[in-house]
Enzyme design. Structure first.
Site, PDB file in Angstrom:
ATOM      1  N   ARG A  20      10.318 -14.540  -4.085  1.00 38.77           N
ATOM      2  CA  ARG A  20      11.702 -14.275  -3.710  1.00 38.77           C
ATOM      3  C   ARG A  20      12.638 -15.356  -4.230  1.00 38.77           C
ATOM      4  O   ARG A  20      13.773 -15.078  -4.615  1.00 38.77           O
ATOM      5  CB  ARG A  20      11.807 -14.190  -2.181  1.00 38.77           C
ATOM      6  CG  ARG A  20      11.188 -12.944  -1.592  1.00 38.77           C
ATOM      7  CD  ARG A  20      10.999 -13.075  -0.094  1.00 38.77           C
ATOM      8  NE  ARG A  20      10.397 -11.878   0.471  1.00 38.77           N
ATOM      9  CZ  ARG A  20       9.771 -11.831   1.635  1.00 38.77           C
ATOM     10  NH1 ARG A  20       9.654 -12.948   2.364  1.00 38.77           N
ATOM     11  NH2 ARG A  20       9.254 -10.710   2.078  1.00 38.77           N
TER      12      ARG A  20
ATOM     13  N   ARG B  50      38.020  -3.272 -26.598  1.00 40.48           N
ATOM     14  CA  ARG B  50      38.331  -1.863 -26.358  1.00 40.48           C
ATOM     15  C   ARG B  50      39.841  -1.684 -26.172  1.00 40.48           C
ATOM     16  O   ARG B  50      40.425  -2.261 -25.244  1.00 40.48           O
ATOM     17  CB  ARG B  50      37.590  -1.381 -25.113  1.00 40.48           C
ATOM     18  CG  ARG B  50      37.916   0.047 -24.678  1.00 40.48           C
ATOM     19  CD  ARG B  50      37.386   1.084 -25.639  1.00 40.48           C
ATOM     20  NE  ARG B  50      37.439   2.416 -25.052  1.00 40.48           N
ATOM     21  CZ  ARG B  50      37.116   3.534 -25.697  1.00 40.48           C
ATOM     22  NH1 ARG B  50      36.708   3.473 -26.973  1.00 40.48           N
ATOM     23  NH2 ARG B  50      37.177   4.709 -25.095  1.00 40.48           N
TER      24      ARG B  50
ATOM     25  N   LEU C 263      33.013  -0.287 -18.996  1.00 36.80           N
ATOM     26  CA  LEU C 263      32.537   0.272 -20.256  1.00 36.80           C
ATOM     27  C   LEU C 263      32.712   1.781 -20.337  1.00 36.80           C
ATOM     28  O   LEU C 263      32.551   2.360 -21.416  1.00 36.80           O
ATOM     29  CB  LEU C 263      31.062  -0.079 -20.469  1.00 36.80           C
ATOM     30  CG  LEU C 263      30.794  -1.405 -21.193  1.00 36.80           C
ATOM     31  CD1 LEU C 263      31.134  -2.592 -20.305  1.00 36.80           C
ATOM     32  CD2 LEU C 263      29.355  -1.504 -21.666  1.00 36.80           C
TER      33      LEU C 263
ATOM     34  N   GLY D 206       4.595  -0.944   3.210  1.00 39.32           N
ATOM     35  CA  GLY D 206       5.319  -1.867   2.346  1.00 39.32           C
ATOM     36  C   GLY D 206       5.862  -3.030   3.145  1.00 39.32           C
ATOM     37  O   GLY D 206       5.337  -4.134   3.108  1.00 39.32           O
TER      38      GLY D 206
ATOM     39  N   GLU E 205      10.006  -7.292  -2.737  1.00 43.24           N
ATOM     40  CA  GLU E 205       9.965  -8.638  -2.149  1.00 43.24           C
ATOM     41  C   GLU E 205      10.866  -8.722  -0.917  1.00 43.24           C
ATOM     42  O   GLU E 205      11.466  -9.748  -0.635  1.00 43.24           O
ATOM     43  CB  GLU E 205      10.384  -9.710  -3.170  1.00 43.24           C
ATOM     44  CG  GLU E 205       9.739  -9.615  -4.522  1.00 43.24           C
ATOM     45  CD  GLU E 205       8.258  -9.959  -4.505  1.00 43.24           C
ATOM     46  OE1 GLU E 205       7.725 -10.229  -3.416  1.00 43.24           O
ATOM     47  OE2 GLU E 205       7.648  -9.952  -5.580  1.00 43.24           O
TER      48      GLU E 205
ATOM     49  N   CYS F  32       3.246 -16.611  -0.534  1.00 44.11           N
ATOM     50  CA  CYS F  32       3.372 -16.246  -1.949  1.00 44.11           C
ATOM     51  C   CYS F  32       4.662 -15.470  -2.197  1.00 44.11           C
ATOM     52  O   CYS F  32       5.373 -15.717  -3.175  1.00 44.11           O
ATOM     53  CB  CYS F  32       2.171 -15.412  -2.383  1.00 44.11           C
ATOM     54  SG  CYS F  32       0.565 -16.208  -2.140  1.00 44.11           S
TER      55      CYS F  32
ATOM     56  N   ASN G 194       7.366 -15.695  -0.594  1.00 41.50           N
ATOM     57  CA  ASN G 194       8.510 -16.602  -0.527  1.00 41.50           C
ATOM     58  C   ASN G 194       8.752 -17.272  -1.876  1.00 41.50           C
ATOM     59  O   ASN G 194       9.900 -17.479  -2.285  1.00 41.50           O
ATOM     60  CB  ASN G 194       8.283 -17.658   0.557  1.00 41.50           C
ATOM     61  CG  ASN G 194       9.579 -18.236   1.064  1.00 41.50           C
ATOM     62  OD1 ASN G 194      10.482 -17.507   1.450  1.00 41.50           O
ATOM     63  ND2 ASN G 194       9.677 -19.552   1.059  1.00 41.50           N
TER      64      ASN G 194
ATOM     65  N   GLU H 104       0.838  -1.201   0.000  1.00 43.47           N
ATOM     66  CA  GLU H 104       0.000   0.000   0.000  1.00 43.47           C
ATOM     67  C   GLU H 104       0.872   1.250   0.000  1.00 43.47           C
ATOM     68  O   GLU H 104       2.078   1.173   0.277  1.00 43.47           O
ATOM     69  CB  GLU H 104      -0.927  -0.007   1.210  1.00 43.47           C
ATOM     70  CG  GLU H 104      -1.899  -1.172   1.189  1.00 43.47           C
ATOM     71  CD  GLU H 104      -2.965  -1.103   2.268  1.00 43.47           C
ATOM     72  OE1 GLU H 104      -3.893  -1.921   2.226  1.00 43.47           O
ATOM     73  OE2 GLU H 104      -2.873  -0.228   3.149  1.00 43.47           O
ATOM     74  N   PRO H 105       0.284   2.407  -0.306  1.00 43.47           N
ATOM     75  CA  PRO H 105       1.087   3.635  -0.332  1.00 43.47           C
ATOM     76  C   PRO H 105       1.859   3.890   0.956  1.00 43.47           C
ATOM     77  O   PRO H 105       2.979   4.401   0.922  1.00 43.47           O
ATOM     78  CB  PRO H 105       0.038   4.728  -0.588  1.00 43.47           C
ATOM     79  CG  PRO H 105      -1.051   4.039  -1.344  1.00 43.47           C
ATOM     80  CD  PRO H 105      -1.101   2.654  -0.777  1.00 43.47           C
TER      81      PRO H 105
END
Length: 397
Positions: free
Chosen positions: A256, A281, A351, A145, A376, A251, A253, A141-142
């Protein structure tokens, strides 16, 4: 002792630990990603939208990737290791793609498969396995968490019906879903206290899912808010198999576990880009891969990637044996995501300026992994799970 030259992409011979079915699943998903995702992912990410999500879901269903670790109802019945390898290949393409599959199979489908009624399973799972119906999972929810027990979404009895009100936030697949598994608080007078799950067809009046825009991470993924305003559901919309936080946490778990593997796919993609770049390079008259500091970076990244793969495989074998514990998944999620994001960041340094270009996958993976690091279960939450295991003391409050 073999005298053959080791493959720099598999220096420890990880593939030797996999059986033929596991390799076949991995290769199928890898080939699909190479054909359908990699040619387009930079553009999807730069545009910040995945308009092809429904088509991709159907194709993923066709190769058996949706709910693949579940049994029956059109699901593939794959092993945990096979599912993990699929997650690895999906996230090597993009974290958003793995999130699509993870939320579909490990959250929405698993909740219905594990905790739903037989009517729920028969109605929803075959279409979800085929990718004809996309699912989402409404827990965060806002304002809540890491502490879902404090959620404000409420389900109240009205006669024999349930009426849901509340908001959910950061919901993958939300605005393209045909069904949402929504978790809400109930009262004693409403047939049982605590958190319960509800199977919500998204065309139910009062349900809406505005898409979240302006993201700097997971841009090739559909992320939404769920808004429930007097959403009326029949009594049998409630998941009958579980009450309390055991439902959504079981769920999570599952999801994750997929991340334990998936994050390494992003790390592998970054490391391979850096390795190849270091060979081609040329600076100061020689490839930069010939300098000691670059080789030290590559060696450390390869070490952490391959340690993570061995950890993921160990957890997968335990899941297949039925002996995997949630605390062990926390070890995998904490270590592998943390090391993956460090590999992405270090690859970017090899890079140089090219590392921020979408011609290479590195910055895209690095930005995605910033989300994977905290969803998660944040780093801190998994540290506390492990800390409680080690000390017997809960430090959550």
């Amino acid at each position: 002792m073999t005298k053959s030259t080791p493959d720099p992409r598999d220096p420890l011979g990880f593939d030797d630990l996999l059986d033929q079915e596991e390799l076949a699943v991995r290769d199928t998903v890898r080939a699909w990603c190479a054909d359908r995702v990699l040619p387009h992912i930079a553009d999807w990410y730069e545009r910040g939208e995945l308009t092809e999500v429904r088509e991709l879901a159907r194709e993923l269903g066709a190769i058996g990737a949706l709910g693949m670790h579940l049994e029956g109802y059109g699901c593939a019945g794959a092993s945990a290791v096979q599912y993990g390898l699929a997650c690895l290949e999906l996230e090597a393409a993009d974290s958003g793609l793995r999130s699509l599959v993870s939320v579909q199979g490990s959250l929405a489908m698993y909740a219905i498969h594990r905790w739903g009624s037989e009517e729920h399973r028969l109605r929803w799972l075959p279409g979800m396995a085929a990718g004809e119906v996309i699912g989402c999972f409404g827990l965060t929810e806002p304002d809540h968490g890491s502490d879902p027990a404090s959620m404000r979404t409420r389900a109240k009895r009205d006669g024999s019906d349930w009426v849901l009100n509340g908001r959910k936030m950061w919901i993958t697949n939300g605005s393209v879903a045909g069904v949402a598994v929504v978790w809400a608080q109930t009262d004693e007078a409403d047939g049982g206290s605590g958190v319960r799950g509800f199977v919500v067809p998204t065309d139910t009046p009062g349900f809406s899912a505005p898409e979240i825009k302006h993201k700097a991470s997971l841009r090739a993924s559909v992320t939404s808010e769920l808004v429930l305003e007097d959403v009326r559901l029949p009594a049998d919309a409630a998941l009958p198999g579980v009450r309390g936080l055991k439902g959504p946490l079981s769920c999570l778990n599952q999801a994750r576990y997929g991340i334990v593997w998936g994050a390494l796919g992003a790390a592998r993609s970054c490391l391979e880009a850096a390795r190849e770049y270091s060979i081609s390079r040329v600076q100061f008259g020689r490839p930069i891969g010939g300098f000691q500091l670059t080789q030290a970076k590559l060696a450390d990244m390869s070490l952490e990637l391959n340690k993570g793969l061995l950890l993921a495989l160990h957890l997968g074998r335990r899941m297949d044996a039925g002996t995997l514990r949630p605390e062990q998944v926390s070890y995998g999620k904490l270590n592998n995501v943390r090391e993956a994001i460090e590999i992405a960041r270090t690859s970017r340094t090899i890079l140089g300026a090219n590392g921020i270009s979408f011609e290479y996958p590195v910055m895209r993976h690095a930005a995605n992994l910033e989300s994977v690091l905290t969803y998660e279960g944040t780093v801190e939450m998994h540290q506390l799970v492990i800390g409680q295991l080690l000390t017997g003391q809960s430090a959550f409050r």
